[in-house]
Design a protein around this motif. Structure first.
Motif, PDB file in Angstrom:
ATOM      1  N   LEU B  34       0.842  -1.206   0.000  1.00 32.96           N
ATOM      2  CA  LEU B  34       0.000   0.000   0.000  1.00 32.96           C
ATOM      3  C   LEU B  34       0.869   1.245   0.000  1.00 32.96           C
ATOM      4  O   LEU B  34       0.661   2.182  -0.781  1.00 32.96           O
ATOM      5  N   ASP B  35       1.859   1.233   0.879  1.00 32.45           N
ATOM      6  CA  ASP B  35       2.756   2.383   1.026  1.00 32.45           C
ATOM      7  C   ASP B  35       3.451   2.668  -0.302  1.00 32.45           C
ATOM      8  O   ASP B  35       3.462   3.799  -0.789  1.00 32.45           O
ATOM      9  N   VAL B  38       1.393   4.217  -3.132  1.00 32.46           N
ATOM     10  CA  VAL B  38       1.212   5.675  -3.026  1.00 32.46           C
ATOM     11  C   VAL B  38       2.494   6.391  -3.434  1.00 32.46           C
ATOM     12  O   VAL B  38       2.465   7.393  -4.161  1.00 32.46           O
ATOM     13  N   ASN B  39       3.641   5.851  -2.999  1.00 33.68           N
ATOM     14  CA  ASN B  39       4.914   6.467  -3.391  1.00 33.68           C
ATOM     15  C   ASN B  39       5.086   6.452  -4.908  1.00 33.68           C
ATOM     16  O   ASN B  39       5.516   7.442  -5.505  1.00 33.68           O
ATOM     17  N   PHE B  41       2.754   6.379  -7.127  1.00 37.81           N
ATOM     18  CA  PHE B  41       1.828   7.343  -7.709  1.00 37.81           C
ATOM     19  C   PHE B  41       2.437   8.748  -7.656  1.00 37.81           C
ATOM     20  O   PHE B  41       2.368   9.513  -8.612  1.00 37.81           O
ATOM     21  N   PHE B  42       3.041   9.055  -6.508  1.00 36.18           N
ATOM     22  CA  PHE B  42       3.661  10.370  -6.341  1.00 36.18           C
ATOM     23  C   PHE B  42       4.761  10.584  -7.385  1.00 36.18           C
ATOM     24  O   PHE B  42       4.832  11.621  -8.043  1.00 36.18           O
ATOM     25  N   LEU B  45       3.663  11.328 -10.915  1.00 34.85           N
ATOM     26  CA  LEU B  45       3.200  12.695 -11.187  1.00 34.85           C
ATOM     27  C   LEU B  45       4.306  13.541 -11.806  1.00 34.85           C
ATOM     28  O   LEU B  45       4.043  14.437 -12.591  1.00 34.85           O
ATOM     29  N   PRO B  74       8.222  15.942  -6.521  1.00 31.56           N
ATOM     30  CA  PRO B  74       7.705  14.657  -6.042  1.00 31.56           C
ATOM     31  C   PRO B  74       8.812  13.721  -5.592  1.00 31.56           C
ATOM     32  O   PRO B  74       8.644  12.985  -4.620  1.00 31.56           O
ATOM     33  N   LEU B  77       9.744  14.674  -2.159  1.00 30.47           N
ATOM     34  CA  LEU B  77       8.694  14.327  -1.200  1.00 30.47           C
ATOM     35  C   LEU B  77       8.671  12.824  -0.958  1.00 30.47           C
ATOM     36  O   LEU B  77       8.486  12.376   0.170  1.00 30.47           O
ATOM     37  N   THR B  80      11.043  11.549   1.639  1.00 24.16           N
ATOM     38  CA  THR B  80      10.522  11.728   2.997  1.00 24.16           C
ATOM     39  C   THR B  80       9.490  10.661   3.318  1.00 24.16           C
ATOM     40  O   THR B  80       9.509  10.056   4.391  1.00 24.16           O
ATOM     41  N   SER B  81       8.609  10.440   2.352  1.00 21.41           N
ATOM     42  CA  SER B  81       7.523   9.498   2.577  1.00 21.41           C
ATOM     43  C   SER B  81       8.048   8.075   2.755  1.00 21.41           C
ATOM     44  O   SER B  81       7.519   7.298   3.551  1.00 21.41           O
TER      45      SER B  81
END
Lengths: 501, 116
Positions: B34-35, B38-39, B41-42, B45, B74, B77, B80-81
């Motif tokens: 899941l994590d 999302v990464n 997807f980021f 972008l 991105p 970011l 960090t994520s």
């Protein structure tokens, strides 16, 4: 203003130093932790009454590019609440945490949590908010598991899985917002959202955001972690979690982003979901609380119910609704922290959380008994305590907004609240003392101080609020603390003008 | 477009795993999926086909640079994520080990001290 970053830097530094002091004497650790939280409380009090919006650009990078810290009415109210409760919780911890071995680690995690909470409140950048949110959450996962008994570990794991999924929902919606607008600064985001029509994409993002924040705030369909996590944590942490944590990470962030960044007008009829979520949590939390025999579990369900009130009032979208929501939020932080600390005091003295094994504790523990009565009366909305006034304002706001069904629900749940807290009083504090409890003693002085201060605050705010009769602004607390916060929400998407010139 | 759909499918797989699986380790792995969805997807972008690193060289044409360079934000970011995800995963594994010590199993259904 140069002091704004201190709210984040001081606890972060303190967390680092405390983590180093693992072997130091307990008195030294207590002293350091309490000085830090007292300093933060003084800082928070010193910013009360700062008019308008003050910003601080991190590293001198100006707003749309760099990260800004924003101090306005809403953040001031939240800062005061967080730092007040955390100060009283650390005082309470002096005696309470003696039972656990790793006191320095406890305080280090506690400071990390405060840094995260203050960061969420102050930041003006979406991604930065996510980072602080996760800092606070990770610290809270650790603190819930702090006892390392079976139940605590189990609760922490459950909390961690659900909480992190909530965090990822928020991260995904931040990614979507960035994809749509190309910026992360909240003010700039709001400007771009207002200037273009994003249609269904924005609604989907808002839905993800609401789901993420609702998980953090334990609104009913997403509440499964709270009744396990909050009772399992040590009492000062339960007080922090129920008192401010769910409100900052869930309600405050929701208020900030939905009203100031996305804008209620953009959401249109979808906004009514807030009313439904609020009403469901209110009723479900209340009904589940009434059947509990575990003292802290009952309080945890009651938190769900009371957060429902805040959501409901906030969901009305009227100025009085905002005022009532913020007032109830502040009051609930105070009396729920008081009640969780009370339960901690009872647990400290009797070493049980089962209400059926208690009885007549008022006789042996007068301070705990009296403050618990104050908390009960406040939360159930009995005048002259503060809970009465905020619930009254909520009900007036609902009626004014023309939704009488919700008003009836709010009144009925209030009766329910009185019922389950009278159960606590009846089984734990009133009546004849049980033979097994003959030897218990009142809790040590630092714990009593926290309890007395919180109970006094309930009464003082309640008495002060009597002047509401002459108009809401007549009351000092509402005029100085709540009104500026309400203005920020009423101002809505004009938020951008205060940050970007 | 397909790549975004695949990314969302990955997200759904992770969510499914967390909701359905009864084994602590499998839940942790699902959380990892899941994590990372999302990464991913980021990162997508900021992705551009045949993009160049967003470092402006001397004498480079500005308009061409803007058209070609990938979005660096991105990527910053996501770093960090990833670290946040790492922290959570470590904590989950640590608690899963402690739970194994207590119960001698990773099965969630056998850890039933909490109810209601």
């Amino acid at each position: 203003m140069q002091i704004i970053p201190l709210f984040i830097a001081v606890p972060l530094g303190a967390a680092f130093i405390l983590a180093m002091l693992g072997k130091a004497r307990h008195s030294l650790i207590d002293l350091l932790a309490n000085i830090v939280t007292a300093f933060l409380l003084i800082l928070a009090i010193s910013v009360i009454g700062v008019k308008g919006t003050t910003t601080y650009s991190m590293g001198r990078w100006l707003p749309p590019i760099g990260i800004v810290l924003v101090l306005d009415g809403l953040s001031i109210l939240m800062l005061v609440m967080v730092n007040l409760i955390s100060f009283l919780a650390t005082i309470f911890s002096i005696s309470y945490i003696e039972r656990f071995t790793a006191k320095a680690k406890f305080y280090a995690m506690f400071m990390l949590m405060i840094a995260g909470l203050n960061g969420v409140i102050l930041t003006g950048d979406m991604f930065n908010m996510f980072v602080f949110l996760e800092i606070a959450s990770i610290a809270s996962y650790v603190l819930v598991a702090f006892g390392t008994e079976d139940e605590e570990l189990e609760a922490s794991f459950k909390y961690m899985v659900i909480g992190s999924v909530g965090g990822l929902f928020i991260l995904l919606s931040i990614a979507l917002l960035y994809g749509m607008t190309g910026t992360l600064n909240m003010a700039h985001l709001s400007q771009i959202i207002a200037s273009k029509n994003f249609g269904i994409g924005l609604l989907f993002t808002s839905a993800l955001l609401i789901a993420g924040f609702a998980i953090k705030a334990a609104i009913v369909p997403f509440h499964a972690w709270l009744p396990d996590a909050h009772p399992s944590a040590p009492a000062p942490i339960s007080a922090m979690l129920s008192g401010v944590f769910i409100k900052i990470l869930g309600i405050y962030t929701m208020m900030r982003i939905l009203t100031n960044v996305i804008g209620i007008a953009t959401l249109g009829r979808a906004w009514d979901i807030m009313l439904v979520l609020g009403a469901i949590s209110m009723v479900a939390g209340g009904l589940l609380a009434i059947g509990q025999w575990d003292y802290k579990r009952l309080l945890a369900y009651s938190s769900i119910s009371q957060v429902g009130y805040i959501m409901l009032a906030f969901g009305l979208g009227t100025p009085l609704g905002y005022l009532a929501a913020l007032f109830h939020l502040a009051n609930h932080s105070i009396f729920k922290a008081l009640m969780f600390l009370n339960s901690g005091a009872v647990e400290y003295a009797t070493e049980t959380r089962d209400l059926q094994k208690m009885g007549g504790l008022s006789e042996r523990m007068p301070v705990t008994g009296i403050t618990s009565t104050v908390g009960t009366l406040s939360i159930s909305g009995v005048p002259p305590f503060n809970g009465f006034w905020s619930k009254l304002l909520i009900i007036i706001a609902i009626v004014q907004a023309g939704r009488p069904v919700y008003a009836v629900i709010a009144i009925l749940v209030s009766v329910l609240t009185l019922a389950y807290f009278l159960k606590v009083q009846r089984y734990a504090f009133f009546g004849k003392i049980k033979d097994t409890l003959m030897n218990i003693k009142e809790v040590p002085v630092p714990m009593c101080i926290s309890l007395i201060v919180l109970a006094a605050l309930c009464l003082i705010i309640g008495l002060d609020a009597f002047r509401i009769i002459q108009g809401t602004n007549a009351s000092w607390f509402i005029r100085v603390m709540i009104e500026p916060a309400k203005e920020v929400l009423v101002n809505g998407t004009n938020y951008v003008k205060t940050i970007l010139p | 477009m397909l790549i975004y759909v695949l990314c969302i499918i990955l997200f759904a797989i992770g969510l499914y795993g967390i909701v359905v699986k009864k084994n602590l380790v499998k839940i942790i792995i699902s959380f990892g999926i899941l994590d990372y969805s999302v990464n991913l997807f980021f990162i997508l972008l900021g992705y551009k086909r045949d993009g160049i690193a967003p470092i402006m060289m001397k004498g480079q044409d500005k308009a061409q640079f803007v058209a070609q360079a990938v979005d660096p934000l991105p990527q910053a970011l996501v770093l960090t994520s990833i670290v946040i995800g790492l922290g959570i995963t470590i904590l989950m594994v640590a608690i899963a080990i402690r739970l194994y010590d207590k119960y001698g199993t990773f099965d969630v259904m056998k850890m039933r001290k909490l109810k209601g």
